[in-house]
Enzyme design. Structure first.
Site, PDB file in Angstrom:
ATOM      1  CG  HIS A 146     -19.437 -23.803   2.053  1.00  0.00           C
ATOM      2  ND1 HIS A 146     -18.534 -23.323   1.136  1.00  0.00           N
ATOM      3  CD2 HIS A 146     -19.066 -25.091   2.311  1.00  0.00           C
ATOM      4  CE1 HIS A 146     -17.657 -24.289   0.834  1.00  0.00           C
ATOM      5  NE2 HIS A 146     -17.958 -25.361   1.546  1.00  0.00           N
ATOM      6  CG  ASP A 195     -11.111 -20.533  -4.068  1.00  0.00           C
ATOM      7  OD1 ASP A 195     -11.569 -21.342  -3.235  1.00  0.00           O
ATOM      8  OD2 ASP A 195     -10.031 -20.709  -4.655  1.00  0.00           O
ATOM      9  CG  LEU A 237     -27.835  -8.435 -11.739  1.00  0.00           C
ATOM     10  CD1 LEU A 237     -26.540  -7.760 -12.173  1.00  0.00           C
ATOM     11  CD2 LEU A 237     -27.727  -8.859 -10.281  1.00  0.00           C
TER      12      LEU A 237
HETATM   13  C1  FPP Z   1     -15.043 -22.176  -2.671  1.00  0.00           C
HETATM   14  O1  FPP Z   1     -14.567 -22.202  -1.369  1.00  0.00           O
HETATM   15  C2  FPP Z   1     -16.482 -22.076  -2.680  1.00  0.00           C
HETATM   16  C3  FPP Z   1     -17.326 -23.052  -3.146  1.00  0.00           C
HETATM   17  C4  FPP Z   1     -16.887 -24.354  -3.648  1.00  0.00           C
HETATM   18  C5  FPP Z   1     -18.769 -22.873  -3.108  1.00  0.00           C
HETATM   19  C6  FPP Z   1     -19.290 -21.477  -3.275  1.00  0.00           C
HETATM   20  C7  FPP Z   1     -20.624 -21.507  -2.720  1.00  0.00           C
HETATM   21  C8  FPP Z   1     -21.264 -20.558  -2.005  1.00  0.00           C
HETATM   22  C9  FPP Z   1     -20.724 -19.205  -1.789  1.00  0.00           C
HETATM   23  C10 FPP Z   1     -22.564 -20.841  -1.384  1.00  0.00           C
HETATM   24  C11 FPP Z   1     -23.582 -21.669  -2.146  1.00  0.00           C
HETATM   25  C12 FPP Z   1     -24.137 -20.999  -3.341  1.00  0.00           C
HETATM   26  C13 FPP Z   1     -25.414 -20.548  -3.512  1.00  0.00           C
HETATM   27  C14 FPP Z   1     -25.831 -20.019  -4.850  1.00  0.00           C
HETATM   28  C15 FPP Z   1     -26.389 -20.521  -2.438  1.00  0.00           C
HETATM   29  P1  FPP Z   1     -13.709 -23.458  -0.902  1.00  0.00           P
HETATM   30  O2  FPP Z   1     -14.608 -24.343  -0.127  1.00  0.00           O
HETATM   31  O3  FPP Z   1     -13.054 -24.108  -2.080  1.00  0.00           O
HETATM   32  O4  FPP Z   1     -12.670 -22.764   0.007  1.00  0.00           O
HETATM   33  P2  FPP Z   1     -11.161 -23.228   0.295  1.00  0.00           P
HETATM   34  O5  FPP Z   1     -10.448 -23.231  -1.030  1.00  0.00           O
HETATM   35  O6  FPP Z   1     -10.655 -22.175   1.219  1.00  0.00           O
HETATM   36  O7  FPP Z   1     -11.234 -24.578   0.925  1.00  0.00           O
END
Ligand code: FPP
Length: 244
Positions: free
Chosen positions: A39, A22, A133
């Site tokens: 991201h 997150d 893993l």
């Molecule tokens: C949360 O940050 C993150 C996500 C919803 C997506 C996590 C995805 C990735 C790390 C990349 C894609 C995955 C792969 C497997 C390639 P947020 O956007 O909710 O952050 P915020 O709460 O600060 O707005």
């Protein structure tokens, strides 16, 4: 890849670590960048953590990449996240396979775009026999739906006589979850300071240690993972028993 041996001074790592990644959006906002930049950096952090998991000899690493609720985000952001998943699978499968990583997906990934479904099937099939893993990626995943679907399947099996009521117990129920064959997580980490499970592994994390860290996901490093594992080792896991 280094291979630390676990002597008596080094407690073994948790067998299964699950992470709610997150804070990508906040990371980008703090830099005046579009959310997609957060991201993208999130994928870099993910790469680092997979490497760290291998080095630390963690058996299972589960990453929450896209929840069943994330469809509520603006379509452009959903497209960006799907694009990153596509790119990750296209670019990294060979390297992950070479490193003996076994890839598994949980969640309703079969409902994604056909080309992504194909990439996921290919990643799972290619790496199925690997013994390193196990990287579990949760995409279009939500525990409530997973539990409801398991209940439906079991109810149908009882209705048509394939199962009896007595056959339903914790073990048989767990076999109907997406995580069948994957041990429950020992440690669940959430980054960015939020302290919620957000519909992630609600059944499976019943006895997990929860570690909430202030670091935003793009800033999560191997050291951050080590810090969470150190915290895990400080905790005394009792599974409902009293302390000795
Ligand atoms: C949360 O940050 C993150 C996500 C919803 C997506 C996590 C995805 C990735 C790390 C990349 C894609 C995955 C792969 C497997 C390639 P947020 O956007 O909710 O952050 P915020 O709460 O600060 O707005």
């Amino acid at each position: 890849m280094s291979s630390p041996s676990h002597d008596t001074d080094t407690p073994p790592p948790p067998a299964h670590v699950a992470i709610i990644m997150d804070g990508n959006g906040r990371w980008a906002k703090a830099r005046g960048l579009p959310r997609v930049a957060g991201h993208q950096r999130g994928v870099d952090a993910l790469r680092g953590v997979v490497e760290a998991g291998q080095e630390m000899e963690i058996d299972f690493l589960t990453l929450y990449a896209f929840s069943s609720e994330n469809w509520k985000r603006p379509p452009t952001e959903v497209d960006d996240l799907m694009g990153l998943l596509r790119l990750y699978l296209r670019r990294e499968l060979r390297e992950l396979h070479r490193n003996g990583v076994r890839i598994r997906f949980i969640g309703e990934w079969r409902k994604l775009a056909p080309d992504i479904v194909k990439l996921i099937e290919d990643a799972q099939n290619t790496t199925d026999a690997n013994t390193g893993l196990t990287l579990v990626i949760a995409v279009n995943y939500g525990s409530h739906r997973e539990i409801v679907e398991a209940t439906r399947t079991i109810a149908a099996a009882v209705a048509d006589g394939a199962m009896t009521l007595e056959d339903i117990d914790e073990a048989s129920f767990a076999r109907h979850l997406h995580t069948d064959g994957i041990p429950d997580p020992d440690l669940v980490i959430r980054t960015s300071g939020e302290q919620r499970l957000s519909n992630f592994l609600l059944w499976q994390a019943g006895y997990a240690e929860l570690v909430f860290m202030d670091v935003l996901w793009p800033d999560f490093t191997k050291q951050s993972l080590q810090q969470a594992v150190d915290e895990f080792h400080q905790r005394e896991r009792r599974y409902g028993a009293s302390s000795g």
